[in-house]
Write a protein that holds these residues in place. Structure first.
Motif, PDB file in Angstrom:
ATOM      1  N   ALA A 286       0.878  -1.176  -0.038  1.00 51.65           N
ATOM      2  CA  ALA A 286       0.049  -0.070  -0.144  1.00 51.65           C
ATOM      3  C   ALA A 286       0.790   1.409  -0.187  1.00 51.65           C
ATOM      4  O   ALA A 286       0.583   2.247  -0.636  1.00 51.65           O
ATOM      5  CB  ALA A 286      -1.018   0.073   1.209  1.00 51.65           C
ATOM      6  N   GLU A 287       1.863   1.242   0.910  1.00 50.75           N
ATOM      7  CA  GLU A 287       2.603   2.615   0.949  1.00 50.75           C
ATOM      8  C   GLU A 287       3.523   2.681  -0.322  1.00 50.75           C
ATOM      9  O   GLU A 287       3.719   4.014  -0.874  1.00 50.75           O
ATOM     10  CB  GLU A 287       3.832   2.529   2.153  1.00 50.75           C
ATOM     11  N   ALA A 288       3.933   1.612  -0.935  1.00 48.74           N
ATOM     12  CA  ALA A 288       4.583   1.760  -2.141  1.00 48.74           C
ATOM     13  C   ALA A 288       3.913   1.969  -3.394  1.00 48.74           C
ATOM     14  O   ALA A 288       4.136   2.942  -4.128  1.00 48.74           O
ATOM     15  CB  ALA A 288       5.349   0.260  -2.656  1.00 48.74           C
ATOM     16  N   TYR A 289       2.391   1.548  -3.377  1.00 49.55           N
ATOM     17  CA  TYR A 289       1.617   2.039  -4.641  1.00 49.55           C
ATOM     18  C   TYR A 289       1.201   3.521  -4.272  1.00 49.55           C
ATOM     19  O   TYR A 289       1.029   4.035  -5.328  1.00 49.55           O
ATOM     20  CB  TYR A 289       0.426   1.230  -4.609  1.00 49.55           C
ATOM     21  N   VAL A 290       0.836   3.881  -3.294  1.00 51.43           N
ATOM     22  CA  VAL A 290       0.334   5.100  -2.914  1.00 51.43           C
ATOM     23  C   VAL A 290       1.315   6.322  -3.253  1.00 51.43           C
ATOM     24  O   VAL A 290       0.901   7.352  -3.511  1.00 51.43           O
ATOM     25  CB  VAL A 290      -0.115   5.295  -1.267  1.00 51.43           C
ATOM     26  N   ALA A 291       2.484   5.918  -3.014  1.00 52.22           N
ATOM     27  CA  ALA A 291       3.731   6.921  -3.346  1.00 52.22           C
ATOM     28  C   ALA A 291       3.885   7.098  -4.751  1.00 52.22           C
ATOM     29  O   ALA A 291       4.699   8.049  -5.183  1.00 52.22           O
ATOM     30  CB  ALA A 291       5.041   6.365  -2.574  1.00 52.22           C
ATOM     31  N   GLN A 292       3.255   6.401  -5.566  1.00 57.60           N
ATOM     32  CA  GLN A 292       3.406   6.413  -7.132  1.00 57.60           C
ATOM     33  C   GLN A 292       2.311   6.815  -7.775  1.00 57.60           C
ATOM     34  O   GLN A 292       1.163   6.408  -7.481  1.00 57.60           O
ATOM     35  CB  GLN A 292       3.778   4.907  -7.780  1.00 57.60           C
ATOM     36  N   ASP A 293       2.422   8.177  -8.683  1.00 60.32           N
ATOM     37  CA  ASP A 293       1.029   8.565  -9.205  1.00 60.32           C
ATOM     38  C   ASP A 293       0.463   7.629 -10.072  1.00 60.32           C
ATOM     39  O   ASP A 293      -0.753   7.826 -10.288  1.00 60.32           O
ATOM     40  CB  ASP A 293       1.682   9.754 -10.065  1.00 60.32           C
ATOM     41  N   GLU A 294       1.063   6.483 -10.649  1.00 62.02           N
ATOM     42  CA  GLU A 294       0.395   5.751 -11.784  1.00 62.02           C
ATOM     43  C   GLU A 294      -0.809   4.969 -11.228  1.00 62.02           C
ATOM     44  O   GLU A 294      -1.630   4.441 -11.914  1.00 62.02           O
ATOM     45  CB  GLU A 294       1.313   4.929 -12.485  1.00 62.02           C
ATOM     46  N   TYR A 295      -0.803   4.773  -9.839  1.00 61.17           N
ATOM     47  CA  TYR A 295      -2.213   4.140  -9.305  1.00 61.17           C
ATOM     48  C   TYR A 295      -3.141   4.916  -8.680  1.00 61.17           C
ATOM     49  O   TYR A 295      -2.703   5.676  -7.851  1.00 61.17           O
ATOM     50  CB  TYR A 295      -1.558   3.029  -8.285  1.00 61.17           C
ATOM     51  N   SER A 296      -4.246   4.651  -9.265  1.00 57.60           N
ATOM     52  CA  SER A 296      -5.482   5.310  -8.702  1.00 57.60           C
ATOM     53  C   SER A 296      -5.866   4.779  -7.186  1.00 57.60           C
ATOM     54  O   SER A 296      -5.498   3.730  -7.041  1.00 57.60           O
ATOM     55  CB  SER A 296      -6.633   5.656  -9.294  1.00 57.60           C
ATOM     56  N   LEU A 297      -6.244   5.579  -6.187  1.00 57.01           N
ATOM     57  CA  LEU A 297      -6.546   4.769  -5.041  1.00 57.01           C
ATOM     58  C   LEU A 297      -7.333   3.705  -5.242  1.00 57.01           C
ATOM     59  O   LEU A 297      -7.616   2.435  -4.245  1.00 57.01           O
ATOM     60  CB  LEU A 297      -7.220   5.970  -3.904  1.00 57.01           C
ATOM     61  N   THR A 298      -8.465   3.677  -6.080  1.00 55.29           N
ATOM     62  CA  THR A 298      -9.493   2.883  -6.393  1.00 55.29           C
ATOM     63  C   THR A 298      -8.528   1.688  -6.772  1.00 55.29           C
ATOM     64  O   THR A 298      -8.937   0.488  -6.361  1.00 55.29           O
ATOM     65  CB  THR A 298     -10.502   3.263  -7.391  1.00 55.29           C
ATOM     66  N   ASP A 299      -7.661   1.608  -7.602  1.00 53.39           N
ATOM     67  CA  ASP A 299      -6.860   0.550  -8.235  1.00 53.39           C
ATOM     68  C   ASP A 299      -6.130   0.013  -7.121  1.00 53.39           C
ATOM     69  O   ASP A 299      -6.231  -1.384  -7.065  1.00 53.39           O
ATOM     70  CB  ASP A 299      -5.788   1.346  -9.359  1.00 53.39           C
ATOM     71  N   ILE A 300      -5.603   0.683  -6.353  1.00 50.53           N
ATOM     72  CA  ILE A 300      -4.682   0.189  -5.091  1.00 50.53           C
ATOM     73  C   ILE A 300      -5.768  -0.662  -4.184  1.00 50.53           C
ATOM     74  O   ILE A 300      -5.291  -1.698  -3.688  1.00 50.53           O
ATOM     75  CB  ILE A 300      -4.135   1.368  -4.345  1.00 50.53           C
TER      76      ILE A 300
END
Length: 336
Positions: A286-300
């Motif tokens: 979660a922390e890795a994905y949230v720190a990257q713009d290419e993933y929306s919160l819904t995708d994460i």
């Protein structure tokens, strides 16, 4: 092995020797100051990798490479002592690869010997450790420093060097200290040398010391490798199962080809609780994905097995004490 640690790396004397640089940033990475004084302290591998990323943001964007190229074998404890005491270059490389788990889990070091080249490769095997540029550059820098140290040839230079991460904005230090063609966004991190490397004498060789250290290292390797293999495999299966909502003990055990009771028993041997490990994997990803713009919160949320974005946001706030949106903004600010 503590549940929260899963894969670990030993502090050895490396942290003590870099205490002045490291001390101000330990708390931010959730690391105890004991690692600056006690060589036998085990550091969670994920926190170790994140600590390097913090240093990269706070101190120097090329800090991993800068420190790695200055690091000597003896700061890595008995593992480093064994490599430098090996009687031949081939044995030194084999030792570097075979016994690395004694020093650090969740990584892989391979030596490939071809007709013309010797390739030394490095990769983090824990899928939850996503941000790892600094760790990769530190390790590759250290490998080159080590080979220069044991050959006593400060001019030793690889023919080519691969990194798995994106091309850094500033390559001035890389060009200065590595002095070879650089390739980024590669499958793993690799040093390429001519096969003549194997003919170079090991100037630090101490065959009697090597002979004394090898049995102890093999004993430690078997203990650490057994835990490492299980936890690496388990973490990978949990990470891949999250998006399908199948990260239950039964589903993960089935995907690993074993019964739930067998998996429970093996985890108990290493004092690891399955439920807490799933939570750790979720949080790290979660922390890795949230720190990257290419993933929306819904995708994460979907990637981590949450039916609703709101459920994910509540969990994320529980882990980090900030919302995903705030965390993303902080990550952006740290990288500018």
């Amino acid at each position: 092995m503590p549940t929260s640690a899963t894969h670990t790396i030993f502090a050895e004397s490396f942290f003590r020797l870099n205490a002045e640089l490291f001390a101000p940033f330990l708390a931010e990475a959730g690391l105890d100051e004991r690692i600056l004084h006690a060589p036998d302290v085990e550091i969670p591998a994920a926190k170790y990798a994140e600590f390097w990323e913090i240093l990269g943001r706070r101190v120097d964007a090329s800090i991993g490479l800068r420190i790695g190229i200055q690091t000597v074998s003896t700061t890595l404890g008995i593992y480093g002592q064994a490599v430098r005491s090996a009687p031949t270059m081939l044995l030194a490389l084999r030792c570097l690869s075979h016994f690395v788990v004694v020093f650090s889990q969740a990584i892989r070091v391979d030596v490939e010997i071809g007709e013309r080249q010797v390739i030394l490769s490095y990769q983090v095997t824990d899928p939850t450790i996503v941000r790892r540029r600094q760790d990769s550059e530190f390790t590759i820098g250290f490998f080159l420093s080590l080979l220069r140290e044991i050959s006593q040839n400060p001019q030793l230079t690889p023919e080519r060097l691969d990194f798995e991460h994106e091309t850094p904005a500033d390559l001035s230090l890389h060009r200065e200290v590595l002095a070879c063609p650089l390739h980024f966004k590669q499958p793993d991190n690799r040093l390429y040398f001519p096969r003549a490397l194997l003919d170079m004498p090991v100037r630090t060789a101490d065959p009697r010391l090597f002979q004394a250290l090898e049995p102890f290292l093999e004993q430690q390797r078997q203990v650490r490798a057994s835990a490492n293999d299980l936890l690496t495999q388990l973490t990978r299966h949990i990470a891949s199962s999250l998006s399908s909502g199948g990260a239950s003990l039964e589903m993960v055990a089935q995907s690993m080809g074993m019964g739930p009771r067998t998996l429970q028993r093996r985890l108990a041997e290493y004092q690891v609780e399955f439920r807490l490990l799933v939570e750790e994997v979720r949080r790290s990803l979660a922390e890795a994905y949230v720190a990257q713009d290419e993933y929306s919160l819904t995708d994460i949320a979907l990637l981590l097995g949450y039916a609703e974005c709101s459920s994910f946001s509540r969990a994320f706030r529980r882990w980090t004490h900030v919302s995903p949106q705030q965390y993303r903004l902080q990550a952006k600010a740290n990288h500018t």
